[in-house]
Design a protein around this motif. Structure first.
Motif: not given
Ligand code: GTP
Ligand code: MN
Ligand code: MN
Length: 374
Positions: A198-209
């Motif tokens: 639920g964070k509105q900002t981050g240091h990166d974007v993480d995805f799981l595939i």
């Protein structure tokens, strides 16, 4: 006893994974102070001290009210002597002397600036600091040979230290989804990490595939990366292969906390205007050569086999402290081993197809992602 100062907390459990920890809480002034000391300990490679401050901060984040006096903390777990001293100081004087000294120290500032370079860890930063290098520009002038990750890190330094916004994360998600579906129809992609909490900002974007047909996900990462590269979306990438050995008894037991999924640490080139099909993020990046219509964003991609998906999802949603506490709970309270691949009850592999099942195996109340912000 002053009236009205008692917290209406009967008891607070001692593991962060037993508590609900929302993103927004009532004790930010205290947790900010403790986080600085935690960060300083981590940068000085004093992990134990760092964890102690992080645990104390997480406890405060889970409280239903603002703490106004140290007497309200009586009987609460996770508050060591040092953390309590800092909390008392902030409650009484508004600031902690130790926190002030830390934030103003040349070493802390330099270590933060240097580890803020993608590809630079505490060890390297410390070595450079001792050579008198305190900033990325000092580093550039030093003539040190940098590896590929560090060169990209220096090149995109300012942008990578600019928080990634939710709209930017969504826009990148659309691109990654296009790539994934182009190379493997039916593959599924989930936003993980801080944004899932639920964070509105981050240091990166993480995805799981993953892919519902076990095995179809094998070798997927290089294909996704090639597609993204061919379309000009990647400024940097490093892919590491799946080194996980599977047997009939389930995935191999973890040798360490490191997981062995196929993964890719990358830097994306995200358009910030409407030229592409990406969402308008309304940001203009200023460079030495003037404004430009794209920015660099750190993106992590992880591929997991379908049968390990729930474990990977739980393991990569974070927060880091919440994960650490889950593993500590598993070992010390249940004699189980938890990793991002599997859960073992001694030699027995426990299957799970959802996070809810994993919490149940661990004898824990289910904590949703938005309450894992420990
Ligand atoms: P921000 O990115 O700063 O917004 O926070 P975040 O919580 O998303 O942090 P980060 O992207 O660093 O990590 C996301 C989650 O992935 C955290 O729970 C980490 O514990 C987990 N993670 C990161 N790197 C690794 C790794 O190498 N192995 C495993 N198993 N988990 C990792
Ligand atoms: Mn993240
Ligand atoms: Mn990450």
């Amino acid at each position: 006893e002053k009236p009205g100062l008692e917290l209406t907390v009967v008891s607070v459990p001692s593991y962060a994974c037993q508590r609900h920890t929302p993103l927004l809480h009532h004790n930010t002034i205290l947790t900010d102070a403790l986080s600085i000391l935690a960060e300083n300990a981590e940068l000085s490679e004093n992990e134990g001290r760092g964890v102690a401050f992080r645990r104390a901060a997480a406890l405060l984040k889970s409280l239903p009210q603002e703490v106004r006096g140290a007497e309200q903390l009586r009987g609460l777990p996770c508050l060591g002597e040092h953390s309590l001293r800092v909390i008392k100081e902030v409650l009484e004087d508004g600031v902690s002397h130790e926190v002030e000294t830390t934030t103003h120290s040349e070493q802390f500032k330099a270590m933060k600036a240097l580890t803020g370079i993608f590809g630079v860890g505490a060890k390297t930063a410390d070595r450079w600091f001792r050579e008198g290098i305190h900033t990325p520009s000092n580093l550039q002038r030093s003539g040190h040979t940098l590896n590929r990750a560090q060169r990209a890190g220096v090149c995109y330094y300012d942008e990578l230290n600019l928080p990634v916004t939710k709209p930017e994360a969504v826009a990148i998600g659309q691109i990654v989804e296009r790539a994934v579906h182009a190379v493997l129809p039916g593959a599924e992609m989930t936003l993980i990490g801080g944004f899932r909490r639920g964070k509105q900002t981050g240091h990166d974007v993480d995805f799981l595939i993953t892919h519902p047909d076990e095995g179809r996900e094998e070798g997927l990462m290089p294909k996704v990366v090639s597609w993204l590269e061919a379309q000009g979306f990647l400024l940097y990438q490093k892919t590491t292969g799946n080194s996980y050995l599977e047997s009939k008894e389930g995935p191999a037991r973890p040798a360490s906390n490191m997981d062995r999924f196929e993964r890719c640490f990358s830097i994306f080139r995200l358009s910030t205007d409407n030229e592409g099909r990406e969402i308008q993020t309304g940001r203009e990046i200023q460079t030495g050569e003037g404004p430009r219509s794209w920015r660099a964003v750190r993106v992590d991609l992880v591929v997991s086999p379908y049968s390990q998906f729930a474990f990977a999802l739980l393991g990569w949603t974070g927060s880091k402290l919440f994960e650490r506490e889950l593993r500590r709970w598993a070992i010390h309270e249940k004699a189980m081993t938890l990793s991002s691949h599997a859960l073992y009850d001694r030699k027995r592999y426990l299957r799970a197809s959802s996070e809810e099942e994993i919490f149940a195996h661990l004898g824990l109340e289910y904590i949703p992602p938005c309450d894992r912000n420990a």
